[in-house]
Design a protein around this motif. Structure first.
Motif, short mmCIF file in Angstrom:
data_model
loop_
_atom_site.label_atom_id
_atom_site.label_comp_id
_atom_site.label_asym_id
_atom_site.label_seq_id
_atom_site.Cartn_x
_atom_site.Cartn_y
_atom_site.Cartn_z
N LEU A 39 2.86 -5.73 9.51
CA LEU A 39 1.57 -5.23 10.42
C LEU A 39 1.56 -3.81 10.22
CD1 LEU A 39 -0.98 -5.99 12.25
CD2 LEU A 39 0.82 -5.70 14.22
N PHE A 40 0.63 -3.20 9.75
CA PHE A 40 0.67 -1.69 9.32
C PHE A 40 -0.45 -1.23 10.13
CE2 PHE A 40 -0.79 1.93 6.82
CZ PHE A 40 0.57 2.57 6.85
N GLN A 41 -0.34 -0.16 10.79
CA GLN A 41 -1.45 0.65 11.41
C GLN A 41 -1.01 2.15 11.20
OE1 GLN A 41 -4.29 -0.08 13.78
NE2 GLN A 41 -4.63 1.94 12.65
N GLY A 42 -2.02 2.81 10.49
CA GLY A 42 -1.55 4.28 10.02
C GLY A 42 -2.90 4.89 11.02
N LEU A 43 -3.62 5.75 10.24
CA LEU A 43 -4.77 6.60 10.88
C LEU A 43 -5.86 6.09 10.70
CD1 LEU A 43 -3.18 10.12 10.96
CD2 LEU A 43 -3.36 8.71 13.00
N HIS A 44 -5.94 4.80 10.00
CA HIS A 44 -7.00 4.06 9.55
C HIS A 44 -7.11 2.54 10.21
CE1 HIS A 44 -8.13 7.31 6.93
NE2 HIS A 44 -7.04 7.29 6.26
N PRO A 45 -8.04 1.69 10.00
CA PRO A 45 -8.17 0.42 10.55
C PRO A 45 -6.65 -0.38 9.86
CG PRO A 45 -10.10 0.85 9.90
CD PRO A 45 -9.39 2.23 9.42
N TYR A 46 -5.99 -1.13 10.66
CA TYR A 46 -4.96 -1.85 10.31
C TYR A 46 -5.00 -2.79 9.32
CZ TYR A 46 -5.88 -6.39 12.45
OH TYR A 46 -6.32 -7.69 12.60
N SER A 47 -4.01 -3.17 8.72
CA SER A 47 -3.97 -4.01 7.60
C SER A 47 -2.83 -4.93 7.73
CB SER A 47 -3.99 -3.50 6.27
OG SER A 47 -2.70 -2.63 5.96
N VAL A 48 -2.60 -6.12 7.33
CA VAL A 48 -1.41 -6.80 7.33
C VAL A 48 -0.99 -7.08 5.75
CG1 VAL A 48 -0.40 -9.15 7.74
CG2 VAL A 48 -2.02 -8.11 9.18
N GLY A 49 0.27 -6.91 5.29
CA GLY A 49 0.72 -7.06 3.87
C GLY A 49 0.89 -5.94 3.20
N ARG A 50 1.61 -6.18 1.93
CA ARG A 50 1.83 -4.92 1.28
C ARG A 50 0.65 -4.33 0.34
NH1 ARG A 50 7.37 -7.32 -1.50
NH2 ARG A 50 8.96 -7.01 0.27
N SER A 51 -0.41 -5.50 0.02
CA SER A 51 -1.55 -4.74 -0.68
C SER A 51 -2.36 -3.84 0.15
CB SER A 51 -2.29 -5.84 -1.15
OG SER A 51 -2.91 -6.66 0.02
N GLY A 52 -2.41 -3.91 1.49
CA GLY A 52 -3.15 -2.93 2.57
C GLY A 52 -2.29 -1.66 2.64
N ILE A 53 -0.87 -1.83 2.34
CA ILE A 53 -0.18 -0.71 2.67
C ILE A 53 -0.41 0.13 1.40
CG2 ILE A 53 2.26 0.00 3.02
CD1 ILE A 53 2.46 -2.69 4.65
N ALA A 54 -0.23 -0.45 0.33
CA ALA A 54 -0.32 0.25 -0.85
C ALA A 54 -1.85 1.02 -1.13
CB ALA A 54 -0.29 -0.58 -2.20
N ALA A 55 -2.93 0.19 -0.61
CA ALA A 55 -4.18 0.85 -0.59
C ALA A 55 -4.28 1.99 0.30
CB ALA A 55 -5.18 -0.17 -0.25
N TYR A 56 -3.58 2.09 1.48
CA TYR A 56 -3.57 3.05 2.27
C TYR A 56 -2.82 4.26 1.79
CZ TYR A 56 -2.60 5.67 6.54
OH TYR A 56 -2.40 6.86 7.61
N TYR A 57 -1.80 4.18 1.05
CA TYR A 57 -1.07 5.24 0.59
C TYR A 57 -1.66 5.71 -0.74
CZ TYR A 57 2.32 5.46 4.14
OH TYR A 57 3.18 5.15 5.50
N ALA A 58 -2.44 4.90 -1.45
CA ALA A 58 -3.14 5.19 -2.81
C ALA A 58 -4.18 6.20 -2.26
CB ALA A 58 -3.56 4.08 -3.44
N SER A 59 -4.56 6.18 -1.09
CA SER A 59 -5.84 6.79 -0.65
C SER A 59 -5.49 8.23 -0.14
CB SER A 59 -6.49 6.31 0.35
OG SER A 59 -6.18 6.19 1.63
N GLN A 60 -4.11 8.44 0.14
CA GLN A 60 -3.78 9.70 0.51
C GLN A 60 -3.84 10.68 -0.61
OE1 GLN A 60 -3.02 9.89 3.99
NE2 GLN A 60 -3.66 7.99 4.12
N PRO A 61 -3.88 11.84 -0.20
CA PRO A 61 -4.05 13.16 -1.09
C PRO A 61 -2.87 13.38 -1.88
CG PRO A 61 -4.04 14.04 0.86
CD PRO A 61 -4.23 12.52 1.22
N LEU A 62 -2.75 13.71 -3.16
CA LEU A 62 -1.55 14.14 -4.07
C LEU A 62 -0.98 15.31 -3.25
CD1 LEU A 62 -2.93 13.76 -7.59
CD2 LEU A 62 -1.25 12.52 -6.56
N GLY A 63 0.24 15.38 -3.23
CA GLY A 63 1.13 16.38 -2.50
C GLY A 63 1.39 16.22 -0.94
#
Length: 123
Positions: A39-63
């Motif tokens: 269960l993952f809750q960053g600063l966007h709507p939550y997700s469940v599972g690794r695919s949602g987590i990977a998508a969240y971090y993929a959307s983060q800016p380089l650097g």
């Protein structure tokens, strides 16, 4: 080792790997440090599972980089470690964002993984 030191060592091991993957902008590698059903809750709507987590971090800016400090730990059971941390996320083009992170680690077949991740941003 006492329970608190042991819990901190477990947290540091997982979080150092998480931080390295965040700092290198490797979303799939970040997600690999979580359980399959995390269960993952960053600063966007939550997700469940690794695919949602990977998508969240993929959307983060380089650097983007992360620096954490463990504030509290609790050993809830032999296979569960709770951590409360402060995390500073630094960007190349805007001020650092300080957040608080509650994290639950679960012992899995090959070590420890993040089962729950909850960010709080306090003004």
């Amino acid at each position: 080792m006492n329970s608190t030191k042991d819990s901190q060592a477990i947290l540091r091991d997982v979080l150092d790997q998480w931080k390295a993957a965040v700092d290198k902008h490797e979303p799939e590698q970040v997600a690999s440090h979580f359980t399959e059903d995390a269960l993952f809750q960053g600063l966007h709507p939550y997700s469940v599972g690794r695919s949602g987590i990977a998508a969240y971090y993929a959307s983060q800016p380089l650097g983007l980089t992360a620096d954490y400090r463990i504030l509290e730990t609790r050993r809830l059971a032999d296979d569960l470690v709770l951590g409360y941390l402060s995390v500073d996320f630094s960007f190349t083009d805007r001020p650092t964002l300080g957040v608080y992170l509650s994290i639950l680690l679960k012992r899995v077949q090959d070590g420890w993984a993040i089962a729950h991740y909850q960010v709080s941003h306090l003004d």
